[in-house]
Design a protein around this motif. Structure first.
Motif, PDB file in Angstrom:
ATOM      1  N   MET A   1      11.573  21.164  17.327  1.00  0.00           N
ATOM      2  CA  MET A   1      12.454  21.529  16.238  1.00  0.00           C
ATOM      3  C   MET A   1      13.118  22.862  16.580  1.00  0.00           C
ATOM      4  N   ASP A  85      13.241  26.934  19.951  1.00  0.00           N
ATOM      5  CA  ASP A  85      12.851  25.527  19.875  1.00  0.00           C
ATOM      6  C   ASP A  85      11.330  25.478  19.907  1.00  0.00           C
ATOM      7  N   SER A 117      19.311  18.220  13.468  1.00  0.00           N
ATOM      8  CA  SER A 117      19.201  17.552  14.761  1.00  0.00           C
ATOM      9  C   SER A 117      20.505  16.866  15.117  1.00  0.00           C
TER      10      SER A 117
END
Length: 143
Positions: A1, A85, A117
């Motif tokens: 993520m 990330d 995303s």
């Protein structure tokens, strides 16, 4: 993520008062730690809002209005950002708690928001340039 970590600007930042060499060294070390951990994506410092321009689109359409900075403090300036990330929001928060902040400049606010995303290109500019160069070299070998 992927998360964007936004450091909100203070009046000191907007006035052009920098935190000094110790803070810069601590910030560089923090970014190096992010790189070593493999979670670093990008980071940039913004200029004060006095150098900015805002485009305001009226509700219901019509011509947009241009506003030159500086902007009002209640509109929450952003001083810099870092994109990381990581696997979880908790991991992002752990990194944020390690972020160095300049001492003696009042309250600091950091906002952490997950990036949607698939809305951004995963390759940075250097990687894209290297890929294009490699393709050019390959085309020379196999015309």
């Amino acid at each position: 993520m992927r998360f964007m970590v936004m450091v909100k600007a203070t009046g000191y930042f907007e006035a052009g008062i920098r935190a000094g060499k110790e803070h810069s060294a601590a910030k560089d070390a923090f970014l190096h730690d992010l790189q070593d951990a493999g979670v670093f994506q990008s980071a940039e410092e913004l200029l004060p809002s006095s150098s900015g321009l805002r485009v305001v689109f009226p509700p219901g359409g019509g011509a947009p209005a241009m506003q030159a900075g500086p902007f009002l403090p209640e509109q929450e300036w952003i001083a810099d950002y870092t994109v990381i990330d990581v696997d979880t929001e908790d991991e992002a928060l752990k990194w944020v708690l390690r972020m160095p902040l300049p001492p003696g400049q009042g309250e600091h606010v950091i906002e952490v928001r997950r990036l949607a995303s698939g809305t951004a290109c995963a390759l940075d500019a250097r990687a894209q340039t290297m890929k294009a160069d490699l393709q050019d070299q390959l085309s020379l070998l196999h015309p």
